[in-house]
Design an enzyme around this catalytic site. Structure first.
Site, PDB file in Angstrom:
ATOM      1  CD  GLU B  55      -1.645  -2.456   1.328  1.00 23.02           C
ATOM      2  OE1 GLU B  55      -0.551  -2.663   1.900  1.00 23.02           O
ATOM      3  OE2 GLU B  55      -2.381  -3.389   0.951  1.00 23.02           O
ATOM      4  CG  HIS B 124     -11.142  -8.109   5.982  1.00 27.26           C
ATOM      5  ND1 HIS B 124     -10.391  -8.813   6.868  1.00 27.26           N
ATOM      6  CD2 HIS B 124     -10.552  -8.291   4.773  1.00 27.26           C
ATOM      7  CE1 HIS B 124      -9.398  -9.420   6.242  1.00 27.26           C
ATOM      8  NE2 HIS B 124      -9.466  -9.112   4.971  1.00 27.26           N
TER       9      HIS B 124
END
Lengths: 410, 332
Positions: B55, B124
């Site tokens: 990322e 998540h």
């Protein structure tokens, strides 16, 4: 199989500390002219040895030897010498200005001038460098006005960065010089992204990323390498190994076990290790990597072996952690003296002309400093307006910042 | 809402060669939530491609692309995965313009699915909007329906500042009232599921009144808009529900106008309570509307714990909790 009674932690330690005899036996040197020069389109797997050798052109007698010796004109080399001398004189003046209280902080590049100055000359207009705080030579070799740089160092009313940045964190888009961050390593993936964009756009521009030996430990260094490798980005990945990251020697960043150049191997990236104090070697190796990138052959990682001859910054005292005479013992010498010797040996320079150029440069730097100081220094004279603090946070100032500016009363 | 997001990307990619889309699994496969499906086929691999699982690298290269002059739209597969990129977002994307005296800027959009309600567990399900709203130089946007998702995303791509675009993943395939035991509802019947063809924008910094009322103002965004609507219906409280849509810039005028009208304020978000964006909203309301307030400002938020897997519905600030806050606000 040997076994230890108890585990113990290995913490790398330089071979010598203050008071000791300088020792660079761990660095790994090679004679000038020895390293081979592969064709730019060679498979990186075919020259992995070049990450462990040392590409050098200038020998100790000042002769240009070996396959990396290029046909640079005497005029180009005299300009290179001038760029390095100007960089050194500029640094000396700014260190003095910091001591005089005209700015808060300064970072000089003493001993490392060849890396940035020669590299810049191997790039083309429109290419973009993503530098650290010690690549002022890129700007100077690009002919960028000293006054503009000094205005930034002094954070005065003419500072284009409006007094927001620490000294040495320049930004000069026109000169292909990306805004310098203070957070280490972040510019590395950005350079790769800029290069990817150039490729996406079908452009012919390349990027040049800069990082020091210490900051190769940052995750962003490795992130940049994986992206550069995956997309074969047209980027040069420079690692300036000046042996020291403030007080941490290169072993703390992993340099004890491997050469930084070899970091590229795990990514299949062309990787070279070169003498950073050799103007001719820096130019030749940079030009090779630039040609490779521009031919869409992908990235090249280059470890420039050099030595940080001065303190890390004006806030640092290297006598606390390394021998004071270590710089004098550095085997690769002084880049200015080496290029001067080469030019004299070629019959293209003399002590007299050198002294004359030195005087010209000193006068040029002094004139620039007077000009910049007339627009203010950090604690004296005109400064950017406090109202400008609220500008450029966003393209258009949002309401909450307008309200805060009103609260400040400006 | 997935289709609306894809449509926004499609419209901008067709219109502007500078728009590039990339991220983990975004290219050939079209993204784990299918938001980029078909774009690589349509626009080619150099404009829609897969990225390595890194990322910090994704955001770092997006910044470089933006500085070059492209308009990158990068997907972070889950908002929970964004933290390795925090330095690139906070110290770099958000400050390029400022530190360079406007010489450089990075017009990038970081799309990321957020929020729970899909049994995503603690990695998540997060709603990290407040870690971005705290950073000057960023804009932070959260749509609650397909119409806004398309219009806001087009605005974000056209914006010259970096935009964090949070997509409540529980809303991808339909509105959600917060009752997990009720059958899932598709977007088709929802009035805001219609997205006009081609380009239109929903401007950043403009809130929308989702339900008019005189009793209490509800400040919310994303999934909580639908939960708050359900709570108002179920309690019968005359709530005025304001969907903020954009947290930075914030539509303070709409907030003040509504709270001055109702004299009461309940703030709802799914993210954890302490130092959440609700704290900023509460402070703004207290500073600007103190004398209009009849009762204390109340916040309903995720508990200050990680998002649990099995106990998701005890964690989720559902319509019952919101409803209790509405009733309490009315009672004093």
């Amino acid at each position: 199989m040997p076994s230890a009674a108890r585990l113990s932690l290995h913490v790398p330690e330089p071979s010598v500390r203050p008071g000791g005899k300088p020792d660079f036996s761990h660095v790994g040197f090679a004679p000038a002219g020895e390293a081979r020069r592969p064709p730019v389109d060679a498979d990186p797997a075919e020259f992995r040895d070049l990450a462990y050798s040392l590409i050098r052109v200038l020998d100790d007698a000042g002769a240009a030897v070996g396959p990396w010796a290029e046909a640079l004109s005497a005029a180009d080399l005299r300009q290179g010498l001038r760029d390095m001398m100007l960089t050194r004189a500029y640094d000396a003046r700014m260190v003095l200005s910091q001591r005089q209280g005209k700015t808060s902080f300064y970072v000089q590049c003493l001993g490392e001038e060849a890396v940035a100055c020669a590299h810049r000359k191997a790039l083309a207009p429109g290419d973009m460098c993503f530098p650290t705080y010690r690549q002022q030579g890129l700007l100077i070799a690009a002919g960028w006005p000293l006054v503009d740089m000094m205005n930034s160092v002094f954070s005065n009313e003419k500072d284009r960065l409006k007094g927001r940045q620490l000294p040495t964190m320049y930004s000069a888009r026109e000169a292909g010089f990306f805004t310098v961050s203070g957070n280490l390593g972040t510019q590395y993936p950005q350079a790769v992204g800029w290069a990817m964009a150039s490729a996406i756009a079908g452009d012919d521009k390349i990027a040049s990323a800069w990082i020091g030996d210490g900051a190769t430990a940052e995750s962003d260094f490795h992130a940049a390498l994986v992206f550069a490798s995956v997309y074969r980005a047209p980027v040069i990945l420079n690692v300036v190994n000046n042996q020291w990251a403030i007080s941490s020697y290169q072993g703390i960043a992993g340099g004890e076990s491997v050469k930084f150049a070899s970091r590229g191997h795990g990514f299949g990236i062309a990787s070279l290790r070169a003498d950073g104090n050799d103007y001719l070697a820096v130019h030749a190796v940079s030009a090779w990597a630039a040609q490779r990138a521009r031919a869409n052959l992908g990235p090249t990682l280059i470890e420039w072996v050099t030595y940080r001859a001065a303190a890390h910054s004006t806030s640092d005292d290297p006598g606390k952690y390394r021998p004071r005479d270590e710089g004098a013992a550095w085997p690769l010498g002084d880049p200015l003296e080496r290029l001067k010797l080469h030019l004299i040996k070629r019959g293209e320079w003399s002590e007299e002309r050198h002294a004359q150029m030195r005087a010209e440069i000193d006068a040029e730097v002094l004139d620039a400093a007077r000009d910049a100081e007339s627009h203010g220094t950090l604690h004296d004279g005109p400064t950017p307006s406090p109202a400008s603090m609220f500008e450029d946070v966003y393209k258009d100032m949002p309401r909450h910042l307008r309200e805060q500016r009103q609260q400040l009363g400006v | 809402m997935v289709e609306a997001i894809r449509d926004a990307l499609d419209v901008k990619m067709a219109e502007d060669q500078k728009v590039v889309v990339f991220g983990e699994d975004v290219g050939y496969f079209g993204g784990v939530f299918r938001c980029t499906e078909g774009l690589q086929r349509k626009y080619g691999k150099s404009r829609c491609f897969d990225a390595p699982i890194n990322e910090s690298g994704i955001v770092g290269v997006a910044i470089g692309m933006g500085a070059y002059g492209l308009r990158p739209v990068a997907e972070i597969q889950f908002a929970d995965y964004v933290y390795p990129a925090y330095d690139q977002i906070v110290s770099e994307a958000a400050r390029l313009r400022y530190r360079s005296g406007a010489e450089f800027f990075a017009p990038l959009v970081l799309r990321m699915p957020c929020g729970g309600g899909i049994y995503g567990g603690q990695t998540h399900s997060q709603s990290p909007e407040a870690v971005f709203t705290h950073v000057c130089g960023l804009k932070t946007v959260i749509p609650s329906n397909p119409y806004d998702a398309k219009g806001l995303l087009i605005s974000a791509i056209e914006d010259d500042d970096p935009v964090i675009f949070l997509e409540p993943k529980r809303l991808y395939n339909g509105p959600f009232s917060g009752h997990p035991d009720q059958p899932a509802v598709a977007w088709a019947k929802h009035p805001l599921s219609e997205t006009p063809e081609g380009r239109y924008v929903v401007p950043l910094g403009k809130a929308a009144v989702r339900r008019e009322g005189k009793g209490v103002t509800v400040l919310c965004y994303g999934t909580m808009v639908h939960v708050s609507e359900a709570a108002a219906e179920e309690t019968g409280v005359d709530a005025e529900i304001l969907d903020l849509r954009s947290l930075i810039p914030l539509d303070i005028d709409a907030i003040v106008a509504s709270v001055e009208k109702t004299g009461r304020c309940v703030i709802v978000h799914e993210a954890t309570l302490t130092s959440g964006f609700g704290a900023e909203l509460a402070a703004q309301v207290a500073e600007r509307c103190f004398y209009a307030l009849e009762t204390p400002i109340r916040r309903v938020a995720g508990w200050d714990t990680p998002y649990p897997h099995a106990e998701e519905w005890s964690y989720f600030p559902g319509p019952e909790r919101v409803g209790r806050a509405l009733l309490a606000a009315m009672e004093g």
